[in-house]
Motif scaffolding. Sequence first.
Motif, short mmCIF file in Angstrom:
data_model
loop_
_atom_site.label_atom_id
_atom_site.label_comp_id
_atom_site.label_asym_id
_atom_site.label_seq_id
_atom_site.Cartn_x
_atom_site.Cartn_y
_atom_site.Cartn_z
N VAL A 1 9.69 52.37 -9.60
CA VAL A 1 8.25 52.06 -9.61
C VAL A 1 7.72 52.21 -8.18
CG1 VAL A 1 6.64 50.13 -9.83
CG2 VAL A 1 8.32 50.53 -11.60
N ALA A 2 6.52 52.78 -8.04
CA ALA A 2 5.97 52.98 -6.69
C ALA A 2 5.74 51.62 -6.02
CB ALA A 2 4.65 53.73 -6.79
N LEU A 3 6.43 51.42 -4.91
CA LEU A 3 6.36 50.11 -4.26
C LEU A 3 5.92 50.26 -2.81
CD1 LEU A 3 6.99 47.05 -4.42
CD2 LEU A 3 9.35 47.59 -3.79
N VAL A 4 4.99 49.41 -2.41
CA VAL A 4 4.53 49.40 -1.02
C VAL A 4 4.57 47.95 -0.55
CG1 VAL A 4 2.48 49.69 0.44
CG2 VAL A 4 3.06 51.43 -1.24
N PHE A 5 5.02 47.75 0.67
CA PHE A 5 5.04 46.39 1.23
C PHE A 5 3.86 46.20 2.17
CE2 PHE A 5 9.19 44.49 0.17
CZ PHE A 5 9.77 45.57 -0.48
N GLN A 6 3.18 45.11 2.00
CA GLN A 6 2.14 44.75 2.96
C GLN A 6 2.57 43.45 3.64
OE1 GLN A 6 -1.70 42.64 2.07
NE2 GLN A 6 -2.58 44.63 2.57
N TYR A 7 2.70 43.48 4.98
CA TYR A 7 2.99 42.25 5.71
C TYR A 7 1.65 41.69 6.15
CZ TYR A 7 7.85 43.89 5.80
OH TYR A 7 9.10 44.33 5.44
N ASN A 8 1.21 40.69 5.46
CA ASN A 8 -0.16 40.18 5.65
C ASN A 8 -0.19 39.01 6.64
OD1 ASN A 8 -2.91 40.09 5.16
ND2 ASN A 8 -2.70 38.63 3.48
N LYS A 9 -1.39 38.67 7.01
CA LYS A 9 -1.68 37.54 7.91
C LYS A 9 -1.15 37.78 9.33
CE LYS A 9 -1.93 34.18 4.16
NZ LYS A 9 -1.80 32.80 3.74
N ARG A 10 -1.16 39.06 9.77
CA ARG A 10 -0.67 39.36 11.12
C ARG A 10 -1.56 38.74 12.19
NH1 ARG A 10 4.22 40.24 10.46
NH2 ARG A 10 4.34 40.88 12.63
N ASP A 11 -2.74 38.26 11.80
CA ASP A 11 -3.64 37.64 12.78
C ASP A 11 -3.18 36.25 13.19
OD1 ASP A 11 -5.84 35.83 10.75
OD2 ASP A 11 -4.28 37.09 9.97
N LEU A 12 -2.24 35.68 12.43
CA LEU A 12 -1.84 34.31 12.73
C LEU A 12 -0.79 34.27 13.85
CD1 LEU A 12 -1.71 32.81 9.13
CD2 LEU A 12 -3.46 32.51 10.88
N PRO A 13 -0.70 33.15 14.57
CA PRO A 13 0.20 33.10 15.73
C PRO A 13 1.69 33.02 15.37
CG PRO A 13 -0.95 31.00 15.45
CD PRO A 13 -1.54 31.94 14.44
N ASP A 14 2.01 32.42 14.24
CA ASP A 14 3.42 32.13 13.98
C ASP A 14 4.03 33.14 13.01
OD1 ASP A 14 1.81 31.37 11.93
OD2 ASP A 14 2.91 29.56 11.41
#
Length: 535
Positions: A134-147
């Motif tokens: 199945v076509a899968l893409v990863f999104q690493y979200n919330k990169r704006d946060l400090p931790d």
Amino acid sequence: MVLINKAINEVTVKLVYYGPGLCGKTTNLEKVYANPKLENKGKMISMSTETDRTLFFDFMPMELGTIGGQKVRVQLYTVPGQVFYDATRKLVLRGADGVVFVADSQNTMRDSNIASLQNLRTNLRLNRLDPEKVALVFQYNKRDLPDVDPVDKMNAYLEPGSAPVIEAAAINGTGVTATLRSAVARILDNLKNQVDTTLTEEPELESPDLSVKSGSIPSSAGAPKFSMQPPTFVKPILADDEEGRRAALDRLLPFQQSDFEGIFEAMAGLHVTIRLLDPPLHEFLPQTEGQISTVARDMGWGFVELRAKVNQLHEMNPMLGHRGCRLGITYPEIYEMQVRAIFEAACEVKQGGIDVHPEVMIPLVGTTKELEITTEMVRRVAAEVFKERGVEIPVVVGTMIEIPRAALIADELAQTAQFFSFGTNDLTQMTFGYSRDDAGSFLPEYVEKKILPKDPFESVDQEGVGQLVRLGTERGRATNARLKVGVCGEHGGDPDSIRFFRTCKLDYVSCSPYRVPVARLAAAQAELEFKAYEG
Ligand SMILES: Nc1nc2c(ncn2[C@@H]2O[C@H](COP(=O)(O)OP(=O)(O)OP(=O)(O)O)[C@@H](O)[C@H]2O)c(=O)[nH]1
Ligand SMILES: [Mg+2]
């Protein structure tokens, strides 16, 4: 499942945003919807609970124009991320052509990300879809946060392999369109290369059974059985007087009862520990203006009126505020309703021929009086139910030990409580005086500077908090030698902590379902180790 309409050279594909609770799936769709550059979007349909958590899914159809000579339509869906909505997640995945796995980059979310990815794979298989195809893409979200964890670290634990990884801060719209485009491109690639995404081998029929067989189930976490949005505790809490609270609670009772019946049936004769309502008030109250206006409309209140009420209930330190048995004592009708729901359900299930062993656990006890008042209430309401129904079930009442004072007076508490469960999350918070929600700003540095050997919220602090567990257990058993004692919280799934709890002679650990296999193994190892040692 890709739908191809050859006559008009059009394809329709289904793309599902998956990931742990609050990772930002809905936010992704909202940003796609709000992006004026992405034209030809249909209406976004959201069905959420009063706190904006996804209840079923969000849905938005859109046309992407012509790609490779074909007109492409995409149907975007999200799933509800909260652990107990698994059946809905499975359903929404049916026929998916592609999945965006939205990971929450905050370093505290590692375990939730791993568990959710594992759950995605299981649910794909159960839908006869091959997770490798199945076509899968990863999104690493919330990169704006400090931790946030660095991308390398996330790659190391999520192992995206050849799947694209896109960094995003969906809240600002960053990475949202790139994610969507990447996922659609993967789907179209599959289409072009005629990749068959169906699973060739037989899927396991059931997901691995990770259910806690004898654990504590927070009684506000209702398994959703309803096709309509169930009422929540928000209305009883906002009501002006006892009459209003009782009316709102009466509406909640059948939902709670039905949840408990489901739990007792599933547990089929095993002990079920039910903790009465515990979370701090603010977890039930609408926070944003949007939430306030939705709840106000729903309750027939004015916006300004409701906002004033919410402000009035605002607490500076909700974790140390009006929660647990304090709420149960000042608004007794709330606990009375829950206890009635528990025993009505127990009687119903027992009359249906299934054995039931409910154990009622009182949270946040710090004084003997609190425990005495609430225990008396449980026994009184249970007796009323038994009388009405002509059924009797043993009533077992115990307490959480999560306030340091409770550990110190454990000998007195054991005169009333039939079991103890150390809530080591709160016990750690209150013993150290670290707010669990805010400790992220200094704890990593403390660990780095070796002020603390480990994050005490991950692995129990044996030297300090552990002393309270040991002492509380000894004092409790000095009063009642047969007192059942356990622990619940994150530490119940941590092998080092489990080994330590064994040295304190605890009877059980309770932890989140995903940690059960690890906890079982660690408990078995600890047992062997101590058997050998004790000869
Ligand atoms: N700082 C930050 N917050 C975000 C980001 N994306 C989402 N959020 C916030 O995270 C919270 C949860 O976002 P949702 O989009 O509702 O999460 P979800 O994955 O749909 O959650 P459920 O479906 O309820 O499990 C909201 O308060 C968002 O504003 C982001 O990139 N950065
Ligand atoms: Mg959502």
